[in-house]
Design a protein around this motif. Structure first.
Motif, PDB file in Angstrom:
ATOM      1  N   HIS A   1       0.873  -1.174   0.000  1.00 26.48           N
ATOM      2  CA  HIS A   1       0.000   0.000   0.000  1.00 26.48           C
ATOM      3  C   HIS A   1       0.907   1.219   0.000  1.00 26.48           C
ATOM      4  CE1 HIS A   1       0.629   0.552   4.393  1.00 26.48           C
ATOM      5  NE2 HIS A   1       0.527  -0.757   4.456  1.00 26.48           N
ATOM      6  N   GLY A   2       1.829   1.204  -0.955  1.00 25.53           N
ATOM      7  CA  GLY A   2       2.846   2.234  -1.043  1.00 25.53           C
ATOM      8  C   GLY A   2       4.160   1.759  -0.461  1.00 25.53           C
TER       9      GLY A   2
ATOM     10  N   GLU B   1       1.495   5.801  -2.070  1.00 31.35           N
ATOM     11  CA  GLU B   1       0.300   5.005  -1.765  1.00 31.35           C
ATOM     12  C   GLU B   1      -0.913   5.525  -2.528  1.00 31.35           C
ATOM     13  OE1 GLU B   1      -2.395   3.463   2.043  1.00 31.35           O
ATOM     14  OE2 GLU B   1      -0.603   4.674   2.391  1.00 31.35           O
ATOM     15  N   GLN B   2      -1.037   6.838  -2.606  1.00 29.28           N
ATOM     16  CA  GLN B   2      -2.171   7.423  -3.307  1.00 29.28           C
ATOM     17  C   GLN B   2      -1.896   7.462  -4.809  1.00 29.28           C
ATOM     18  OE1 GLN B   2      -5.004   8.016  -1.698  1.00 29.28           O
ATOM     19  NE2 GLN B   2      -3.885   7.229   0.075  1.00 29.28           N
ATOM     20  N   PRO B   3      -2.865   7.088  -5.624  1.00 31.16           N
ATOM     21  CA  PRO B   3      -2.656   7.104  -7.081  1.00 31.16           C
ATOM     22  C   PRO B   3      -2.296   8.488  -7.592  1.00 31.16           C
ATOM     23  CG  PRO B   3      -4.670   5.922  -6.503  1.00 31.16           C
ATOM     24  CD  PRO B   3      -4.200   6.600  -5.251  1.00 31.16           C
TER      25      PRO B   3
ATOM     26  N   HIS C   1      -1.980  11.261 -11.017  1.00 37.00           N
ATOM     27  CA  HIS C   1      -2.879  11.697 -12.083  1.00 37.00           C
ATOM     28  C   HIS C   1      -2.180  11.741 -13.442  1.00 37.00           C
ATOM     29  CE1 HIS C   1      -4.738  13.342  -8.356  1.00 37.00           C
ATOM     30  NE2 HIS C   1      -5.859  12.992  -8.966  1.00 37.00           N
TER      31      HIS C   1
ATOM     32  N   MET D   1      -1.136   2.755  -7.002  1.00 34.54           N
ATOM     33  CA  MET D   1      -0.031   2.869  -6.061  1.00 34.54           C
ATOM     34  C   MET D   1       1.274   2.383  -6.692  1.00 34.54           C
ATOM     35  SD  MET D   1      -0.690  -0.327  -3.484  1.00 34.54           S
ATOM     36  CE  MET D   1      -0.676  -2.029  -4.101  1.00 34.54           C
TER      37      MET D   1
ATOM     38  N   ARG E   1      -7.022  -0.888 -11.740  1.00 36.23           N
ATOM     39  CA  ARG E   1      -7.839   0.182 -11.190  1.00 36.23           C
ATOM     40  C   ARG E   1      -9.252   0.026 -11.707  1.00 36.23           C
ATOM     41  NH1 ARG E   1      -5.799   5.685 -14.065  1.00 36.23           N
ATOM     42  NH2 ARG E   1      -7.553   6.455 -12.855  1.00 36.23           N
TER      43      ARG E   1
ATOM     44  N   ARG F   1       9.112  12.726   1.511  1.00 37.31           N
ATOM     45  CA  ARG F   1       7.860  12.720   0.763  1.00 37.31           C
ATOM     46  C   ARG F   1       8.181  12.855  -0.711  1.00 37.31           C
ATOM     47  NH1 ARG F   1       6.670  17.830  -1.012  1.00 37.31           N
ATOM     48  NH2 ARG F   1       7.766  19.555   0.039  1.00 37.31           N
TER      49      ARG F   1
ATOM     50  N   ASP G   1       6.087  14.221  -4.620  1.00 37.94           N
ATOM     51  CA  ASP G   1       4.902  14.652  -5.364  1.00 37.94           C
ATOM     52  C   ASP G   1       4.974  14.000  -6.734  1.00 37.94           C
ATOM     53  OD1 ASP G   1       2.837  15.845  -6.699  1.00 37.94           O
ATOM     54  OD2 ASP G   1       3.573  17.907  -6.478  1.00 37.94           O
TER      55      ASP G   1
END
Length: 348
Positions: free
Chosen positions: A247-248, A269-271, A273, A280, A304, A333, A335
């Motif tokens: 989960h990431g 973890e978050q998809p 764009h 993930m 997905r 982190r 982006d």
């Protein structure tokens, strides 16, 4: 009075214009150096199953090479998980510091019959260069092609002088007969440490030490984290480990490469764009260059929506993406939706 104010107003206007110019120059300088990376970064042209990337500088060609597991996503009629077996390690290279990649072929890996020989499965290598210029590959090997996950897998050491032909295979004596995903780092005293996934101990992370990349002593548990694909690197005066936890990517920090503290937030973890990046991220490599760090990860872009759990070509195919890491106050982190300005320099 009015005559006095006019020169002051003119001076203020000139000052504002000067400050605006300085701000504009600063904004221009704020753009990181390097070309903008392609998105997706790389797709394998043979089986469309690129995963588990690891990067190394090719000193002879003066280019970065990426080795990767090439899952047989497009192959037809393969039962069970045999499409993830029978794989050969793919190679792609970059001539522009990591922004764009061109397919090279597959690694010529020699393995004995007891390790599957020409019928072996090859997964998730790590590749390092020793002081004498010899390249060392540590390769996950499954001795055959199977329809399930219940078979032995070991880590094998091979050497090369050209990064393409790999010989002198030796199985590394580790915790047991079901270990995968080696990650190597050189310690300050010149010795080497390897982290790996011990599948028989709950898929936790173990480690081993070596003075010379050839003789290894297993040290046992490193991190009691269920996951796979550990990657350890030195950055910003600390050791970092990322682990694919499905989960990431979990992130750990250490001052001595022995005691690890986990940060709360995961990476990827978050998809995203971006193109083919809406799921993930998994099993990654990190390259540190010029004080900056980039994470190279793989995704299954078709997993997905309502068909995410189907077992078809769209769900099997995988590819490589890249994102820059940011460290602030001891927290890492990224982006993944930001344009990635990347410039991997030759290592010192």
């Amino acid at each position: 009075m009015l005559a006095t104010l006019r020169p002051l107003a003119a001076m203020s206007a000139a000052l504002l214009l000067t400050l605006a110019g300085v701000a504009g120059c600063a904004a221009e300088r704020a753009v990181p150096p390097g070309a903008v990376a392609a998105k997706p970064l790389f797709r394998d042209p043979v089986y469309d199953g690129a995963a588990d990337p690891t990067l190394v500088w090719n000193a002879a060609r003066k280019r970065w090479w990426m080795f990767y597991t090439n899952r047989r996503a497009t192959a037809q009629g393969l039962p069970g998980v045999s499409w993830v077996h029978g794989t050969r390690i793919g190679i792609t290279e970059s001539a522009d510091g990591g922004a764009h990649w061109t397919y090279v072929g597959t690694a010529d890996v020699e393995l004995p019959p007891e390790l599957g020989g020409n019928e072996s499965t090859q997964w998730a290598p790590d590749v390092v260069r020793a002081g004498d210029g010899t390249y060392h590959m540590f390769l996950t090997v499954v001795p055959g092609v199977f329809t399930d996950w219940g078979h032995p897998r070991v880590i094998v050491h091979l050497t090369s002088t050209d990064l393409r032909t790999w010989r002198h295979p030796v199985k590394i004596p580790l915790a047991n007969d079901k270990v995968i995903d080696p990650s190597l780092a050189r310690l300050p005293d010149g010795t080497w440490r390897m982290w790996y996934n011990n599948e028989r101990d709950g898929k936790t992370i173990y480690y081993a030490d070596s003075p010379d990349l050839e003789h290894w002593t297993d040290r046992g548990l490193a991190v009691a984290q269920r996951g796979e694909g550990p990657k350890v690197f030195r950055w910003h005066d600390a050791w970092w480990m990322i682990v694919d936890v499905w989960h990431g990517l979990a992130v750990f920090r250490s001052d001595d490469a022995l005691t690890w503290k986990k940060q709360a937030a995961t990476l990827l973890e978050q998809p995203g764009h971006g193109l083919e990046d809406g799921v993930m991220g998994g099993h990654a490599d990190v390259v540190v260059s010029g004080g900056r760090a980039w994470v190279f990860y793989f995704v299954h872009p078709g997993r997905r929506g309502p068909d995410a759990k189907r077992d078809g070509l769209e769900q099997r195919r995988s590819l490589i993406q890249v994102s820059e890491l940011i460290e602030e106050g001891g927290i890492v982190r990224t982006d993944r939706d930001a344009p990635v300005h990347i410039r991997l320099d030759p290592p010192a």
